[in-house]
Design a protein around this motif. Structure first.
Motif, PDB file in Angstrom:
ATOM      1  N   ALA A 131       0.834  -1.207   0.000  1.00 43.45           N
ATOM      2  CA  ALA A 131       0.000   0.000   0.000  1.00 43.45           C
ATOM      3  C   ALA A 131       0.867   1.254   0.000  1.00 43.45           C
ATOM      4  N   VAL A 132       1.956   1.234   0.768  1.00 38.58           N
ATOM      5  CA  VAL A 132       2.884   2.363   0.774  1.00 38.58           C
ATOM      6  C   VAL A 132       3.453   2.577  -0.623  1.00 38.58           C
ATOM      7  N   ARG A 133       3.874   1.476  -1.250  1.00 40.95           N
ATOM      8  CA  ARG A 133       4.473   1.553  -2.586  1.00 40.95           C
ATOM      9  C   ARG A 133       3.464   2.090  -3.605  1.00 40.95           C
ATOM     10  N   ALA A 134       2.236   1.632  -3.529  1.00 46.72           N
ATOM     11  CA  ALA A 134       1.219   2.061  -4.489  1.00 46.72           C
ATOM     12  C   ALA A 134       0.866   3.532  -4.331  1.00 46.72           C
ATOM     13  N   ARG A 135       0.848   4.014  -3.086  1.00 42.34           N
ATOM     14  CA  ARG A 135       0.430   5.397  -2.842  1.00 42.34           C
ATOM     15  C   ARG A 135       1.585   6.392  -2.917  1.00 42.34           C
ATOM     16  N   TYR A 136       2.752   6.011  -2.395  1.00 44.05           N
ATOM     17  CA  TYR A 136       3.836   6.983  -2.256  1.00 44.05           C
ATOM     18  C   TYR A 136       5.099   6.633  -3.036  1.00 44.05           C
ATOM     19  N   GLY A 137       5.276   5.383  -3.408  1.00 53.69           N
ATOM     20  CA  GLY A 137       6.525   4.927  -3.990  1.00 53.69           C
ATOM     21  C   GLY A 137       7.241   4.005  -3.016  1.00 53.69           C
ATOM     22  N   SER A 138       8.312   3.395  -3.483  1.00 50.38           N
ATOM     23  CA  SER A 138       8.999   2.378  -2.689  1.00 50.38           C
ATOM     24  C   SER A 138      10.020   2.996  -1.737  1.00 50.38           C
ATOM     25  N   PRO A 139       9.950   2.661  -0.460  1.00 52.83           N
ATOM     26  CA  PRO A 139      11.060   3.001   0.434  1.00 52.83           C
ATOM     27  C   PRO A 139      12.262   2.136   0.091  1.00 52.83           C
ATOM     28  N   ILE A 140      13.453   2.640   0.356  1.00 60.22           N
ATOM     29  CA  ILE A 140      14.667   1.898   0.038  1.00 60.22           C
ATOM     30  C   ILE A 140      15.593   1.849   1.248  1.00 60.22           C
ATOM     31  N   MET A 141      16.526   0.912   1.205  1.00 58.58           N
ATOM     32  CA  MET A 141      17.546   0.770   2.236  1.00 58.58           C
ATOM     33  C   MET A 141      18.916   0.815   1.568  1.00 58.58           C
ATOM     34  N   MET A 142      19.847   1.556   2.171  1.00 57.08           N
ATOM     35  CA  MET A 142      21.210   1.604   1.657  1.00 57.08           C
ATOM     36  C   MET A 142      22.165   1.876   2.805  1.00 57.08           C
ATOM     37  N   ARG A 193       9.251  24.008  10.544  1.00 56.20           N
ATOM     38  CA  ARG A 193       9.232  23.789  11.995  1.00 56.20           C
ATOM     39  C   ARG A 193       8.018  22.989  12.460  1.00 56.20           C
ATOM     40  N   PRO A 194       6.790  23.333  12.078  1.00 58.67           N
ATOM     41  CA  PRO A 194       5.650  22.517  12.537  1.00 58.67           C
ATOM     42  C   PRO A 194       5.750  21.070  12.088  1.00 58.67           C
ATOM     43  N   ARG A 195       6.156  20.847  10.850  1.00 58.75           N
ATOM     44  CA  ARG A 195       6.227  19.483  10.320  1.00 58.75           C
ATOM     45  C   ARG A 195       7.285  18.655  11.059  1.00 58.75           C
ATOM     46  N   THR A 196       8.477  19.185  11.165  1.00 63.24           N
ATOM     47  CA  THR A 196       9.547  18.401  11.775  1.00 63.24           C
ATOM     48  C   THR A 196       9.313  18.193  13.263  1.00 63.24           C
ATOM     49  N   GLN A 197       8.758  19.181  13.934  1.00 64.55           N
ATOM     50  CA  GLN A 197       8.505  19.009  15.366  1.00 64.55           C
ATOM     51  C   GLN A 197       7.391  18.000  15.613  1.00 64.55           C
ATOM     52  N   MET A 198       6.445  17.908  14.701  1.00 69.04           N
ATOM     53  CA  MET A 198       5.438  16.843  14.796  1.00 69.04           C
ATOM     54  C   MET A 198       6.099  15.469  14.697  1.00 69.04           C
ATOM     55  N   ILE A 199       7.044  15.332  13.775  1.00 65.22           N
ATOM     56  CA  ILE A 199       7.715  14.052  13.596  1.00 65.22           C
ATOM     57  C   ILE A 199       8.614  13.741  14.779  1.00 65.22           C
ATOM     58  N   VAL A 200       9.292  14.741  15.320  1.00 62.34           N
ATOM     59  CA  VAL A 200      10.101  14.529  16.537  1.00 62.34           C
ATOM     60  C   VAL A 200       9.235  13.975  17.662  1.00 62.34           C
ATOM     61  N   GLN A 201       8.082  14.590  17.865  1.00 62.69           N
ATOM     62  CA  GLN A 201       7.205  14.166  18.953  1.00 62.69           C
ATOM     63  C   GLN A 201       6.660  12.765  18.706  1.00 62.69           C
ATOM     64  N   ARG A 202       6.268  12.480  17.477  1.00 66.45           N
ATOM     65  CA  ARG A 202       5.730  11.158  17.167  1.00 66.45           C
ATOM     66  C   ARG A 202       6.808  10.083  17.346  1.00 66.45           C
ATOM     67  N   SER A 203       8.015  10.369  16.904  1.00 63.92           N
ATOM     68  CA  SER A 203       9.111   9.409  17.045  1.00 63.92           C
ATOM     69  C   SER A 203       9.438   9.173  18.514  1.00 63.92           C
ATOM     70  N   ALA A 241       0.594   8.781   6.538  1.00 61.41           N
ATOM     71  CA  ALA A 241       0.269   9.785   5.524  1.00 61.41           C
ATOM     72  C   ALA A 241       0.853  11.160   5.819  1.00 61.41           C
ATOM     73  N   PRO A 242       0.731  11.698   7.047  1.00 64.35           N
ATOM     74  CA  PRO A 242       1.275  13.036   7.283  1.00 64.35           C
ATOM     75  C   PRO A 242       2.789  13.125   7.110  1.00 64.35           C
ATOM     76  N   ILE A 243       3.464  11.995   7.199  1.00 62.25           N
ATOM     77  CA  ILE A 243       4.922  11.996   7.057  1.00 62.25           C
ATOM     78  C   ILE A 243       5.339  11.798   5.600  1.00 62.25           C
ATOM     79  N   LEU A 244       4.726  10.821   4.943  1.00 64.65           N
ATOM     80  CA  LEU A 244       5.166  10.461   3.598  1.00 64.65           C
ATOM     81  C   LEU A 244       4.578  11.344   2.510  1.00 64.65           C
ATOM     82  N   ASP A 245       3.444  11.980   2.776  1.00 62.33           N
ATOM     83  CA  ASP A 245       2.753  12.759   1.743  1.00 62.33           C
ATOM     84  C   ASP A 245       3.325  14.165   1.687  1.00 62.33           C
TER      85      ASP A 245
END
Length: 366
Positions: A89-100, A314-324, A359-363
């Motif tokens: 579902a992630v791949r279909a909606r947003y594209g493939s995450p990768i690892m390197m 700032r609002p976006r990254t601080q939301m992700i900091v708090q969620r993490s 969605a709020p992170i990947l979109d």
């Protein structure tokens, strides 16, 4: 030609240099280490980060040296599934995450920055409001100074004063191993105050990471301790630890930053860990630094008013900091009752709910 002085030559700093150079700015990168290098760690790049790399015209090259992430999720220490990530579902909606490997990403970014623009072995001691950067090799001046110098940023003092990082309550180990047998699945396993995760790198090696609750600065913690903590967990964890080399093991206490009141002053901007250092629980630290680089270069090139960068980032990254931070606290629960409740709740949560939470992170698009 306007000039940007970028303090820090890591992923965020190099990406910022590329973004500004491609908009016609002169760039100068000051890196305190004698050489720009990364060792011993894998890196997840989620679709939002890949869109930022596409904006730098590096997305295709990055993908060619990476591996698409497969099925993932969370298990308990015995290997029983607690939740599954719907990667399709992630791949279909947003594209493939990768690892390197982090070193591969750094090599690609470094190669895209003019050699003459990068100065290593340079320690910055002060940044002034007028754009002057005082360092061990003299003084540099720019129309814009970018603080990409990490969680204990010197540049940040010129923007926010002294801000102390917050200890998460747990330490982390990282190591890359060559397994005796191929490993195909990825994911994390959660115990009581402990977690272990692993992911497959493009060359078949396995990037392993583990966490455990302990006071900051606790000494020791080598492979012997890791094997004592996780050696009885489900396969392939014992086999991965058996294949690990003590000399390749990294151990770091995990910190993040409290919310800053601003990421900018008139001629100074913060990016990456200098602005919003976060725990690694969402795999978004490097991803957000890449987003920062693209947005900052656009804003600075279009109108030179850094307030817009602050309002976007700032609002976006601080939301992700708090969620993490919250996910880390849940993952590190140690009370038997709390762990039972957590595991039961995870089993009851459908994959669709987890997908929606991403969605709020990947979109994101610039």
């Amino acid at each position: 030609m306007p000039k940007a002085v970028i303090v820090g030559g890591g992923i965020g700093g190099l990406a910022t240099a590329i973004a500004f150079a491609r908009r016609g700015w002169e760039i100068e990168v000051l890196e305190r280490s004698a050489r720009i290098a990364e060792v011993g760690a894998g890196l997840s790049l989620w679709p939002n980060a890949l869109r930022a790399l596409d904006a730098l015209d590096l997305g295709d090259e990055i993908r060619s040296r990476a591996r698409e992430e497969g099925s993932a999720g969370i298990r308990d220490s015995r290997g029983r599934w607690l939740s599954r990530t719907d990667i399709d579902a992630v791949r279909a909606r947003y594209g493939s995450p990768i690892m390197m490997h982090r070193a591969d990403l750094l090599d690609i970014l470094r190669a895209a920055v003019p050699e003459s623009a990068v100065h290593t072995g340079v320690s910055v001691s002060e940044v002034r409001a007028d754009g002057a950067v005082v360092h061990s090799a003299g003084t540099s001046a720019g129309d814009l100074v970018v603080g990409a110098d990490g969680i204990r940023s010197v540049v940040r003092r010129a923007v926010c004063g002294v801000v102390e990082p917050r200890y998460s309550g747990y330490t982390a180990w990282r190591v890359v191993v060559t397994p005796a047998e191929p490993v195909r699945d990825i994911g994390e396993s959660w115990g009581r105050g402990e977690r272990f995760g692993y992911a497959v790198l493009p060359d078949g090696r396995i990037y392993c990471f583990a966490t455990a609750d302990m006071p900051a600065g606790t000494a020791g913690g080598g492979l012997g301790e890791l094997r004592a903590r996780f050696g009885s967990w489900h396969e392939p964890i014992p086999a991965l630890l058996a294949a690990a080399d003590e000399s390749a093991l990294l151990k770091h206490d995990i910190y993040d930053l409290p919310p800053l009141k601003t990421f900018v002053t008139e001629r100074i901007a913060l990016i990456g860990d200098a602005a919003h250092a976060m725990t690694p629980n969402l795999g978004q630290g490097g991803c957000q630094a890449l987003e920062d680089a693209v947005v900052l270069a656009r804003v600075a090139a279009e109108d030179r008013d850094l307030t817009d960068y602050d309002q976007q980032r700032r609002p976006r990254t601080q939301m992700i900091v708090q969620r993490s931070r919250m996910i880390g606290a849940i993952g590190q629960l140690s009370s038997p009752v709390a762990v039972l409740a957590r595991n039961a709740l995870l089993r009851l949560t459908p994959p669709s709910a987890q997908f929606k939470s991403l969605a709020p992170i990947l979109d994101w698009e610039d």
